[in-house]
Every structure is written in structure tokens, then in C-alpha cells.
Design a protein around this motif. Structure first.
Motif, PDB file in Angstrom:
ATOM      1  N   GLU A   5      -7.367  11.312   0.539  1.00  0.00           N
ATOM      2  CA  GLU A   5      -6.934  10.438  -0.559  1.00  0.00           C
ATOM      3  C   GLU A   5      -5.428  10.562  -0.780  1.00  0.00           C
ATOM      4  O   GLU A   5      -4.935  11.630  -1.114  1.00  0.00           O
ATOM      5  CB  GLU A   5      -7.667  10.807  -1.852  1.00  0.00           C
ATOM      6  N   PRO A   6      -4.697   9.464  -0.615  1.00  0.00           N
ATOM      7  CA  PRO A   6      -3.273   9.487  -0.958  1.00  0.00           C
ATOM      8  C   PRO A   6      -3.098   9.680  -2.463  1.00  0.00           C
ATOM      9  O   PRO A   6      -4.013   9.387  -3.243  1.00  0.00           O
ATOM     10  CB  PRO A   6      -2.772   8.102  -0.519  1.00  0.00           C
ATOM     11  N   SER A   7      -1.928  10.137  -2.865  1.00  0.00           N
ATOM     12  CA  SER A   7      -1.688  10.354  -4.288  1.00  0.00           C
ATOM     13  C   SER A   7      -1.814   9.028  -5.040  1.00  0.00           C
ATOM     14  O   SER A   7      -1.345   7.998  -4.584  1.00  0.00           O
ATOM     15  CB  SER A   7      -0.305  10.957  -4.516  1.00  0.00           C
ATOM     16  N   PRO A   8      -2.482   9.049  -6.197  1.00  0.00           N
ATOM     17  CA  PRO A   8      -2.636   7.815  -6.985  1.00  0.00           C
ATOM     18  C   PRO A   8      -1.341   7.458  -7.701  1.00  0.00           C
ATOM     19  O   PRO A   8      -0.498   8.339  -7.925  1.00  0.00           O
ATOM     20  CB  PRO A   8      -3.742   8.195  -7.970  1.00  0.00           C
ATOM     21  N   PRO A   9      -1.189   6.167  -8.044  1.00  0.00           N
ATOM     22  CA  PRO A   9      -2.149   5.086  -7.786  1.00  0.00           C
ATOM     23  C   PRO A   9      -2.050   4.603  -6.344  1.00  0.00           C
ATOM     24  O   PRO A   9      -0.974   4.650  -5.740  1.00  0.00           O
ATOM     25  CB  PRO A   9      -1.696   3.993  -8.762  1.00  0.00           C
ATOM     26  N   HIS A  10      -3.191   4.156  -5.811  1.00  0.00           N
ATOM     27  CA  HIS A  10      -3.212   3.681  -4.429  1.00  0.00           C
ATOM     28  C   HIS A  10      -3.986   2.368  -4.375  1.00  0.00           C
ATOM     29  O   HIS A  10      -5.173   2.316  -4.723  1.00  0.00           O
ATOM     30  CB  HIS A  10      -3.866   4.714  -3.517  1.00  0.00           C
ATOM     31  N   THR A  11      -3.309   1.308  -3.970  1.00  0.00           N
ATOM     32  CA  THR A  11      -3.923  -0.019  -3.863  1.00  0.00           C
ATOM     33  C   THR A  11      -4.308  -0.295  -2.420  1.00  0.00           C
ATOM     34  O   THR A  11      -3.535  -0.041  -1.501  1.00  0.00           O
ATOM     35  CB  THR A  11      -2.951  -1.112  -4.346  1.00  0.00           C
ATOM     36  N   VAL A  12      -5.522  -0.810  -2.225  1.00  0.00           N
ATOM     37  CA  VAL A  12      -6.015  -1.128  -0.885  1.00  0.00           C
ATOM     38  C   VAL A  12      -5.980  -2.640  -0.680  1.00  0.00           C
ATOM     39  O   VAL A  12      -6.704  -3.387  -1.325  1.00  0.00           O
ATOM     40  CB  VAL A  12      -7.450  -0.606  -0.676  1.00  0.00           C
ATOM     41  N   LYS A  13      -5.103  -3.059   0.226  1.00  0.00           N
ATOM     42  CA  LYS A  13      -5.037  -4.466   0.617  1.00  0.00           C
ATOM     43  C   LYS A  13      -5.651  -4.679   1.990  1.00  0.00           C
ATOM     44  O   LYS A  13      -6.208  -5.739   2.274  1.00  0.00           O
ATOM     45  CB  LYS A  13      -3.580  -4.945   0.614  1.00  0.00           C
TER      46      LYS A  13
END
Length: 298
Positions: free
Chosen positions: A30-38
Motif C-alpha cells: 500500500e502506497p502512503s495515503p491518499p492514493h487514487t487509482v485510475k
């Protein structure tokens, strides 16, 4: 979409509670938040070559059917290829999610898809899955009656000192014309022995005492492996051609049983995605379909 929302949607599609206990499933990196998936990148196996392709495609999350991290990593360096996968993923802010055996178990999952290669058949899970949320706690339920408030208080105070007691309740009942208090509790296997010993010491272990095993209900069409009964028997050679066509493979490996030929009829087939040795073991069938297997496993 936010990574947390997407992971929640993936978990709702195939609950991770359905996966085998030995498996490594869910969000693994898990990348550091916030993380948006497009951009979501799909793969069967996450190799270094696949990782480089995902980087080039600017993926935000990789969904890898097989988990690239299976045993715990003691360090994350550039020394081994699995460690390098983690390094590359974090460098490029790419999450890694693996469903593996959760996707095998669901009704519309991998095992169910494999059954379609056999032709028209009825299939049932070899190892059915149980509901993950019922009952909530405990393996057994004990119910007994106490005829006096003093007796009840003494027993309840001792029961509350026992570890792994859940859902302790009392309610009034009428037994053989007498007003009594009924006690109901859930407990673990270990606590069961202590409660029974306590009731025996206090002369409460009689014909009015009930001990029930709490079993979780089976989930329909859900579980590991499938036992398939063909609507119409077919020769082994015909089944092999169906499987090759379904899997889009030019060849499959075949081990013929003693006294069997390519003309032998197949009425029942047992299958499992993966090696399946523990799933298929002890199952009687005319054909076993699996990714790989060892001698004498079934």
C-alpha cells in the motif's frame, strides 16, 4: 477511485474470509495515503517483467491472482526479485492486491469457470465454505436451569471468572410447574470443560442441561474444488478435447489410471484450481483435473 474504496469493493466481490488460512490475500503493498487509482493492472503472476510493464502503463494498482509475497519478508532490499517488486511498487506508488483462493471459492470464480470445460454438468464444492459471521463467538452453547437466586448468583460469579465465555444471558422459565431461571452462554472448547466441571460440582449438570455445537451455515455454491456430475457420460478423449478447447491449450498432461483407456467413460470429474492435493484427496471420481499434482496425493 480512492484505494480504500476500491479495496472494499474487491473484498465485497470476493470476501477474503473465503480464502484458505495458509494463503496470502488482500492488499499486500500500500502506497502512503491518499492514493487514487485510475489505472488497474491485471496479471496472473507478478514477475519483474510484468512490474516493468505496469510501471510503463502508469498503473496505480496491480491485481495479481497469485500473491507475489507469500512468506514474510525479513528485509526489503535489491537482493531478491520479490524484494525488488516491493521496492519498485513503492517507488512508483503502485499498490499490489491478490485475491488468490478467495477467487477460487466464490460461485462465479475460477473453479466454477473450470467446470464449464467439462460440458453440461451439475457441480458442488468439494470443501464447502461456511458463513464467516455466524455464530459470532464460541464453538458451543450451554443452557441450564437454577432453582434459587442464591444458587444462581454463586454459579454465575464463578462462570464470569472463566475465560472465553460469550453471550451470557438469563431469562425466567417454568419447569415442571416451578419458576426457575434459565442460563444460556456461548463458550470455546476449552471453556466448555471448565463450565461442565463447575456445573457438576454445583449439582446443576442434569437432564435439563443442554450442550449444543455451534456450526456455521454453509454458503451455497461456495468453496474449494468442485465435484462435477456430467448430464451425459463422455469418453475420456472427448473430455480432454473439451478441456483443451475451453482453456485454449494445444496440449494437456494426462496420467491414465490402471485399466483405463482414452475410451473409458467419464461420469464424475473432480477438479481444483492449483495443485489441489489436499482438496481432491479421498474423492472418488473418473477424472481429476488440476494444475499440478504429486504421486499418490489423491
Amino acid at each position: 477511485m480512492n484505494l480504500g474504496e476500491l479495496v472494499s469493493a474487491l473484498n465485497n466481490f470476493a470476501s477474503l474470509s473465503l480464502a484458505e488460512s495458509w494463503d496470502s490475500v488482500g492488499l499486500l503493498v500500500e502506497p502512503s495515503p491518499p492514493h487514487t487509482v485510475k489505472t488497474l493492472f491485471l496479471t496472473n503472476d507478478l514477475t519483474e517483467e510484468v512490474m516493468e510493464e505496469a510501471v510503463q502503463k502508469k498503473a496505480d494498482l496491480i491485481l495479481s491472482y497469485h500473491p507475489p509475497i507469500f512468506t514474510p519478508l525479513k528485509r526489503v532490499t535489491w537482493k531478491t526479485w520479490k524484494e525488488r517488486l516491493v521496492v519498485r511498487a513503492l517507488e512508483h506508488r503502485i499498490g499490489i492486491y491478490s485475491p488468490h483462493t478467495a477467487y477460487d471459492a466464490i460461485p462465479h470464480g475460477v473453479n466454477n469457470w473450470l467446470t464449464k470445460g467439462l460440458g453440461v454438468c451439475n457441480s458442488v464444492p468439494l470443501h464447502p465454505s461456511t458463513s464467516p459471521s455466524y455464530p459470532n463467538e464460541g464453538t458451543h452453547r450451554i443452557e441450564f436451569c437454577a432453582d434459587t437466586a442464591e444458587h444462581l448468583e454463586t454459579v454465575l460469579s464463578k462462570i464470569k471468572d472463566i475465560q472465553e465465555i460469550f453471550c451470557l444471558t438469563t431469562f425466567p422459565v417454568r419447569v415442571e410447574g416451578k419458576e426457575q431461571t434459565r442460563v444460556s452462554l456461548n463458550c470455546s472448547q476449552k471453556a466448555l470443560l471448565e463450565v461442565v466441571a463447575l456445573l457438576s460440582q454445583n449439582s446443576l449438570l442434569d437432564h435439563k442441561t443442554e450442550i449444543l455445537i455451534l456450526q456455521k451455515p454453509l454458503l451455497p455454491h461456495t468453496g474449494m474444488g468442485r465435484l462435477c456430475t456430467l448430464s451425459k457420460p463422455a469418453s475420456l478423449s472427448d473430455i480432454i478435447e473439451r478441456i483443451k478447447s475451453h482453456l485454449k491449450l494445444p496440449h494437456v498432461r494426462l496420467a491414465l489410471g490402471t485399466g483405463k483407456t482414452l475410451d473409458s467413460p467419464v461420469k464424475k470429474a473432480a477438479l481444483c484450481a492449483g495443485s489441489g492435493s489436499s482438496v481432491l484427496k479421498g474423492t472418488e471420481a473418473d477424472l481429476y483435473l488440476t494444475e499440478q499434482n504429486q504421486r499418490n496425493c489423491v
